[in-house]
Scaffold this active site. Structure first.
Site, mmCIF file in Angstrom:
data_model
loop_
_atom_site.group_PDB
_atom_site.id
_atom_site.type_symbol
_atom_site.label_atom_id
_atom_site.label_comp_id
_atom_site.label_asym_id
_atom_site.label_seq_id
_atom_site.Cartn_x
_atom_site.Cartn_y
_atom_site.Cartn_z
ATOM 1 N N ASP A 185 26.693 -110.730 -14.393
ATOM 2 C CA ASP A 185 27.931 -110.319 -13.823
ATOM 3 C C ASP A 185 27.975 -108.865 -14.394
ATOM 4 O OD1 ASP A 185 30.046 -111.417 -11.971
ATOM 5 O OD2 ASP A 185 31.333 -110.103 -13.304
ATOM 6 N N SER A 186 28.150 -108.098 -13.140
ATOM 7 C CA SER A 186 27.835 -106.632 -13.444
ATOM 8 C C SER A 186 29.095 -105.709 -12.489
ATOM 9 C CB SER A 186 26.543 -106.031 -13.273
ATOM 10 O OG SER A 186 26.044 -106.782 -12.056
ATOM 11 N N GLY B 298 23.357 -101.413 -4.220
ATOM 12 C CA GLY B 298 24.628 -101.453 -4.594
ATOM 13 C C GLY B 298 25.053 -100.046 -4.502
ATOM 14 N N HIS C 144 22.058 -100.561 -17.382
ATOM 15 C CA HIS C 144 22.702 -101.592 -17.967
ATOM 16 C C HIS C 144 22.058 -103.107 -17.820
ATOM 17 C CE1 HIS C 144 23.222 -101.385 -13.579
ATOM 18 N NE2 HIS C 144 24.115 -102.237 -13.528
ATOM 19 N N THR D 272 21.937 -116.204 -9.342
ATOM 20 C CA THR D 272 22.480 -115.139 -8.514
ATOM 21 C C THR D 272 21.927 -115.170 -6.993
ATOM 22 O OG1 THR D 272 22.539 -112.635 -8.389
ATOM 23 C CG2 THR D 272 20.419 -113.326 -9.212
HETATM 24 P P1 ITT Z 1 25.891 -112.680 -7.743
HETATM 25 O O1 ITT Z 1 27.138 -112.959 -8.102
HETATM 26 O O2 ITT Z 1 25.271 -113.627 -6.937
HETATM 27 O O3 ITT Z 1 24.823 -112.363 -8.885
HETATM 28 P P2 ITT Z 1 26.999 -110.348 -6.728
HETATM 29 O O4 ITT Z 1 26.651 -109.026 -6.034
HETATM 30 O O5 ITT Z 1 28.368 -111.001 -6.342
HETATM 31 O O6 ITT Z 1 25.935 -111.394 -6.672
HETATM 32 P P3 ITT Z 1 28.596 -109.365 -9.067
HETATM 33 O O7 ITT Z 1 29.371 -109.982 -8.885
HETATM 34 O O8 ITT Z 1 27.903 -109.333 -10.371
HETATM 35 O O9 ITT Z 1 27.152 -109.710 -8.246
HETATM 36 O O10 ITT Z 1 28.731 -107.862 -8.599
HETATM 37 C C1 ITT Z 1 28.115 -106.658 -8.947
HETATM 38 C C2 ITT Z 1 28.198 -105.780 -8.152
HETATM 39 O O11 ITT Z 1 28.262 -104.506 -8.822
HETATM 40 C C3 ITT Z 1 27.027 -105.454 -7.123
HETATM 41 O O12 ITT Z 1 27.313 -106.373 -5.860
HETATM 42 C C4 ITT Z 1 27.002 -103.959 -7.033
HETATM 43 O O13 ITT Z 1 28.073 -103.692 -5.978
HETATM 44 C C5 ITT Z 1 27.582 -103.526 -8.305
HETATM 45 N N1 ITT Z 1 26.230 -103.449 -9.364
HETATM 46 C C6 ITT Z 1 25.774 -104.148 -10.176
HETATM 47 N N2 ITT Z 1 24.645 -103.632 -10.673
HETATM 48 C C7 ITT Z 1 24.307 -102.633 -10.114
HETATM 49 C C8 ITT Z 1 23.243 -101.799 -10.039
HETATM 50 O O14 ITT Z 1 22.132 -102.055 -11.003
HETATM 51 N N3 ITT Z 1 23.225 -100.673 -9.213
HETATM 52 C C9 ITT Z 1 24.051 -100.614 -8.264
HETATM 53 N N4 ITT Z 1 24.931 -101.452 -8.155
HETATM 54 C C10 ITT Z 1 25.169 -102.416 -8.987
#
Ligand code: ITT
Length: 196
Positions: A68-69, A154, A181, A7
């Protein structure tokens, strides 16, 4: 065993280092191998999690774990979903994403502001691992009308877990990990690994 943490998100790295310590593996962030996050072309959390894990494993030669979240809002038909990180546009930051979300939700009444965070964690033992292991977690809650608190990352300032008056950004980190989550997905992954 050394495992690459695939990540580029500093908030996730912080949470994983808090939670992974006791598991007995050594996790190394992909940045230490000079690996940049790949483009996320999948339509599902599963697709993107395994895509990121395989990419990091191919470049490092080590097992890799990716998360992925995203946030699923009922009043928006499940958006921003897998596009949560880039909701306000490619490369958009947390503030812009929150602003866009609150604007889209202005006319949504309190009773209809339900939402959930979803997290899928994938572990690829090799780049072409034919049976990667997945852990999944969900956190139910509602979207607030204005940001509150400074913790987390986030969408945390605008998400209040079900039955909770505080936003996630107002919860102590340890409390977030026991409910979130990501915490649930990691415990699910851990339980599956123990059965292998
Ligand atoms: P990586 O792919 O490099 O891991 P990313 O930020 O692009 O980083 P994702 O594609 O999984 O990761 O996007 C997840 C988004 O969802 C993240 O940028 C946040 O905006 C939101 N998110 C996920 N988990 C969260 C949390 O615990 N609290 C708040 N927002 C969250």
């Amino acid at each position: 065993m050394r495992i690459v943490l695939a990540t580029g998100n500093a908030g996730k790295i912080r949470e994983f280092s808090d939670m992974l310590g006791p598991l007995g593996f050594e996790f190394v962030p992909q940045s230490e191998f000079g690996i940049e996050p790949p483009e996320e072309t999948g339509d599902t959390f599963e697709d993107n999690a395994i895509l990121k894990a395989r990419y990091a494993s191919a470049r490092s030669g080590l097992p890799a774990m990716a998360d992925d979240s995203g946030l699923e809002v009922d009043a928006l038909g499940g958006a921003p979903g897998v596009r949560s990180a880039r909701y306000a546009g490619e490369g958009s930051g947390d503030l812009a994403n929150i602003e866009k979300l609150l604007e889209a939700m202005t006319l949504v009444p309190d009773a209809s502001r339900s939402a959930r965070f979803r997290c899928v964690i994938a572990l690829a033992r090799t780049a072409d691992d034919p049976s990667p292991v997945f852990g999944r977690g969900v956190w139910e809650g509602v979207i607030l009308r204005a940001p509150r608190g400074h913790g987390g990352f986030g969408y945390d300032p605008v998400f209040a877990p079900r039955g909770e008056t505080r936003s996630v950004a107002e919860l102590p980190a340890a409390e977030k990990h026991t409910q979130s989550h990501r915490g649930s997905a990691l415990r699910d992954l851990h339980a599956r690994l123990r059965r292998i």
